[in-house]
Design a protein around this motif. Structure first.
Motif, PDB file in Angstrom:
ATOM      1  N   ILE A   3       0.865  -1.182   0.000  1.00  0.00           N
ATOM      2  CA  ILE A   3       0.000   0.000   0.000  1.00  0.00           C
ATOM      3  C   ILE A   3       0.900   1.229   0.000  1.00  0.00           C
ATOM      4  N   PRO A   4       0.686   2.186  -0.936  1.00  0.00           N
ATOM      5  CA  PRO A   4       1.559   3.365  -1.004  1.00  0.00           C
ATOM      6  C   PRO A   4       1.683   4.084   0.347  1.00  0.00           C
ATOM      7  N   ALA A   5       2.873   4.637   0.578  1.00  0.00           N
ATOM      8  CA  ALA A   5       3.181   5.247   1.884  1.00  0.00           C
ATOM      9  C   ALA A   5       2.198   6.357   2.249  1.00  0.00           C
ATOM     10  N   GLU A   6       1.783   7.174   1.262  1.00  0.00           N
ATOM     11  CA  GLU A   6       0.889   8.305   1.595  1.00  0.00           C
ATOM     12  C   GLU A   6      -0.497   7.806   2.025  1.00  0.00           C
ATOM     13  N   ILE A   7      -0.947   6.697   1.417  1.00  0.00           N
ATOM     14  CA  ILE A   7      -2.240   6.119   1.822  1.00  0.00           C
ATOM     15  C   ILE A   7      -2.124   5.520   3.218  1.00  0.00           C
ATOM     16  N   ARG A   8      -1.017   4.841   3.456  1.00  0.00           N
ATOM     17  CA  ARG A   8      -0.792   4.220   4.768  1.00  0.00           C
ATOM     18  C   ARG A   8      -0.748   5.291   5.868  1.00  0.00           C
ATOM     19  N   THR A   9      -0.046   6.385   5.593  1.00  0.00           N
ATOM     20  CA  THR A   9       0.069   7.468   6.581  1.00  0.00           C
ATOM     21  C   THR A   9      -1.299   8.087   6.861  1.00  0.00           C
ATOM     22  N   SER A  10      -2.068   8.347   5.796  1.00  0.00           N
ATOM     23  CA  SER A  10      -3.392   8.961   5.996  1.00  0.00           C
ATOM     24  C   SER A  10      -4.323   7.992   6.721  1.00  0.00           C
ATOM     25  N   PHE A  11      -4.169   6.673   6.477  1.00  0.00           N
ATOM     26  CA  PHE A  11      -4.978   5.693   7.207  1.00  0.00           C
ATOM     27  C   PHE A  11      -4.635   5.707   8.694  1.00  0.00           C
ATOM     28  N   GLU A  12      -3.349   5.713   8.998  1.00  0.00           N
ATOM     29  CA  GLU A  12      -2.928   5.681  10.407  1.00  0.00           C
ATOM     30  C   GLU A  12      -3.479   6.889  11.167  1.00  0.00           C
ATOM     31  N   MET A  79     -14.605  -0.806   5.484  1.00  0.00           N
ATOM     32  CA  MET A  79     -15.974  -0.313   5.326  1.00  0.00           C
ATOM     33  C   MET A  79     -16.628  -0.100   6.695  1.00  0.00           C
ATOM     34  N   ASP A  80     -16.390  -1.045   7.606  1.00  0.00           N
ATOM     35  CA  ASP A  80     -16.940  -0.929   8.964  1.00  0.00           C
ATOM     36  C   ASP A  80     -16.332   0.259   9.706  1.00  0.00           C
ATOM     37  N   LEU A  81     -15.024   0.465   9.520  1.00  0.00           N
ATOM     38  CA  LEU A  81     -14.363   1.600  10.179  1.00  0.00           C
ATOM     39  C   LEU A  81     -14.848   2.925   9.576  1.00  0.00           C
ATOM     40  N   ALA A  82     -15.077   2.933   8.259  1.00  0.00           N
ATOM     41  CA  ALA A  82     -15.615   4.139   7.600  1.00  0.00           C
ATOM     42  C   ALA A  82     -17.014   4.455   8.129  1.00  0.00           C
ATOM     43  N   TYR A  83     -17.770   3.398   8.426  1.00  0.00           N
ATOM     44  CA  TYR A  83     -19.103   3.592   9.027  1.00  0.00           C
ATOM     45  C   TYR A  83     -18.973   4.304  10.381  1.00  0.00           C
ATOM     46  N   TRP A  84     -17.993   3.864  11.204  1.00  0.00           N
ATOM     47  CA  TRP A  84     -17.771   4.512  12.501  1.00  0.00           C
ATOM     48  C   TRP A  84     -17.364   5.976  12.309  1.00  0.00           C
ATOM     49  N   ALA A  85     -16.497   6.231  11.328  1.00  0.00           N
ATOM     50  CA  ALA A  85     -16.070   7.616  11.063  1.00  0.00           C
ATOM     51  C   ALA A  85     -17.274   8.484  10.702  1.00  0.00           C
ATOM     52  N   ASP A  86     -18.176   7.914   9.907  1.00  0.00           N
ATOM     53  CA  ASP A  86     -19.385   8.634   9.509  1.00  0.00           C
ATOM     54  C   ASP A  86     -20.272   8.888  10.735  1.00  0.00           C
ATOM     55  N   ARG A  87     -20.428   7.850  11.567  1.00  0.00           N
ATOM     56  CA  ARG A  87     -21.273   7.963  12.759  1.00  0.00           C
ATOM     57  C   ARG A  87     -20.706   8.982  13.747  1.00  0.00           C
ATOM     58  N   ARG A  89     -19.115  11.585  12.864  1.00  0.00           N
ATOM     59  CA  ARG A  89     -19.066  12.866  12.126  1.00  0.00           C
ATOM     60  C   ARG A  89     -17.630  13.288  11.821  1.00  0.00           C
ATOM     61  N   LEU A  90     -16.890  12.373  11.196  1.00  0.00           N
ATOM     62  CA  LEU A  90     -15.496  12.639  10.818  1.00  0.00           C
ATOM     63  C   LEU A  90     -15.356  12.416   9.303  1.00  0.00           C
ATOM     64  N   PRO A  91     -15.867  13.361   8.496  1.00  0.00           N
ATOM     65  CA  PRO A  91     -15.894  13.139   7.047  1.00  0.00           C
ATOM     66  C   PRO A  91     -14.523  12.941   6.402  1.00  0.00           C
ATOM     67  N   LYS A  92     -13.513  13.695   6.875  1.00  0.00           N
ATOM     68  CA  LYS A  92     -12.181  13.532   6.275  1.00  0.00           C
ATOM     69  C   LYS A  92     -11.595  12.155   6.602  1.00  0.00           C
ATOM     70  N   SER A  93     -11.777  11.729   7.842  1.00  0.00           N
ATOM     71  CA  SER A  93     -11.285  10.403   8.232  1.00  0.00           C
ATOM     72  C   SER A  93     -11.990   9.318   7.423  1.00  0.00           C
ATOM     73  N   LYS A  94     -13.286   9.481   7.221  1.00  0.00           N
ATOM     74  CA  LYS A  94     -14.051   8.517   6.414  1.00  0.00           C
ATOM     75  C   LYS A  94     -13.467   8.434   5.003  1.00  0.00           C
ATOM     76  N   MET A  95     -13.172   9.600   4.424  1.00  0.00           N
ATOM     77  CA  MET A  95     -12.613   9.645   3.074  1.00  0.00           C
ATOM     78  C   MET A  95     -11.249   8.964   3.010  1.00  0.00           C
ATOM     79  N   ASP A  96     -10.425   9.191   4.036  1.00  0.00           N
ATOM     80  CA  ASP A  96      -9.087   8.583   4.067  1.00  0.00           C
ATOM     81  C   ASP A  96      -9.159   7.070   4.246  1.00  0.00           C
ATOM     82  N   ILE A  97     -10.136   6.611   5.020  1.00  0.00           N
ATOM     83  CA  ILE A  97     -10.314   5.167   5.214  1.00  0.00           C
ATOM     84  C   ILE A  97     -10.772   4.519   3.906  1.00  0.00           C
TER      85      ILE A  97
END
Length: 239
Positions: A3-12, A79-87, A89-97
């Motif tokens: 997984i590219p480093a920038e994606i990994r960093t944004s996920f972390e 997908m499950d973690l993105a659901y938590w981000a949405d719940r 109210r963390l739209p940027k985190s959801k997008m990064d996930i």
């Protein structure tokens, strides 16, 4: 690296924010898997992807592991973690996930697997397309969407849930044609339109009618309008 480093960093970072926000919230997880459990599982999958790439190379089939199952589980957890981000109210985190899910999809495609879960991929691609007007970026997105359509699981391609208008397969094919049109590259448009006709024939008359209306704007070149007119004429006469 799988997984590219920038994606990994944004996920972390997204994972950290979701976990922290969850801890500070009063939300009860109930029977649901909690963000910390999901984050730990996803981190393990990313480690496994790296390990497999190091052992077997970054492309080609991996005979000793079920690439499809690994990818499906990882994308499901994301997908499950993105659901938590949405719940939370963390739209940027959801997008990064969801962007991380796209990185996993690339890994599956590189190893000649098939994709069984599309929703977070569709969300990520749509978000990326909405954020850019740059022709080169749009062309790169068209390529990615085309690859995902091509590598979707046979069961998804069978499109058995035609009654569900918001199904990811339908949205993915629409977005392929829409983003291709936005590039105004007639070769890319032709390929995307043929794919749409093959995968969603019943939606084509309305799609090309709307596309033709959009293409009347001055920003569209005559070749694009001509191509949309041609496809509209072709589909309007079918019953």
């Amino acid at each position: 690296m799988a997984i590219p480093a920038e994606i990994r960093t944004s996920f972390e970072e997204a994972n950290r924010i979701v976990q922290q926000t969850f801890l500070e919230s009063d939300i009860q997880a109930g029977s649901q898997v909690t963000p910390d459990q999901l984050g730990e599982a996803i981190t393990q999958f990313l480690f496994v992807f790296d390990k497999l790439d190091n052992e077997h190379g970054e492309t080609g089939p991996i005979l000793f592991d079920d690439v499809n199952q690994l990818g499906d589980h990882a994308i499901g957890f994301l997908m499950d973690l993105a659901y938590w981000a949405d719940r939370l109210r963390l739209p940027k985190s959801k997008m990064d996930i969801e962007k991380t899910a796209l990185g996993v999809a690339h890994w599956v495609i590189r190893h000649e697997g098939e994709l069984r879960t599309l929703e977070p991929l569709v969300n990520s691609l749509a978000a990326s397309a909405n954020l850019t007007q740059d022709p080169d970026t749009l062309k790169a997105l068209v390529q990615v969407i085309g690859d995902i359509i091509e590598h979707a699981a046979t069961s998804i391609k069978a499109d058995l849930e035609k009654h569900e208008a918001t199904r990811p397969w339908r949205i993915l094919n629409f977005n392929y044609a829409i983003v291709a049109t936005r590039t105004q590259d007639t070769a890319l448009m032709s390929k995307a339109f043929d794919t749409l006709g093959r995968n969603l024939p019943e939606d084509c008359p309305a799609f090309f009618e709307q596309g033709l209306q959009q293409a009347q704007k001055a920003s569209y070149n005559p070749a694009v309008r001509e191509m949309l007119q041609e496809h509209f004429n072709r589909w309007a006469t079918r019953h």
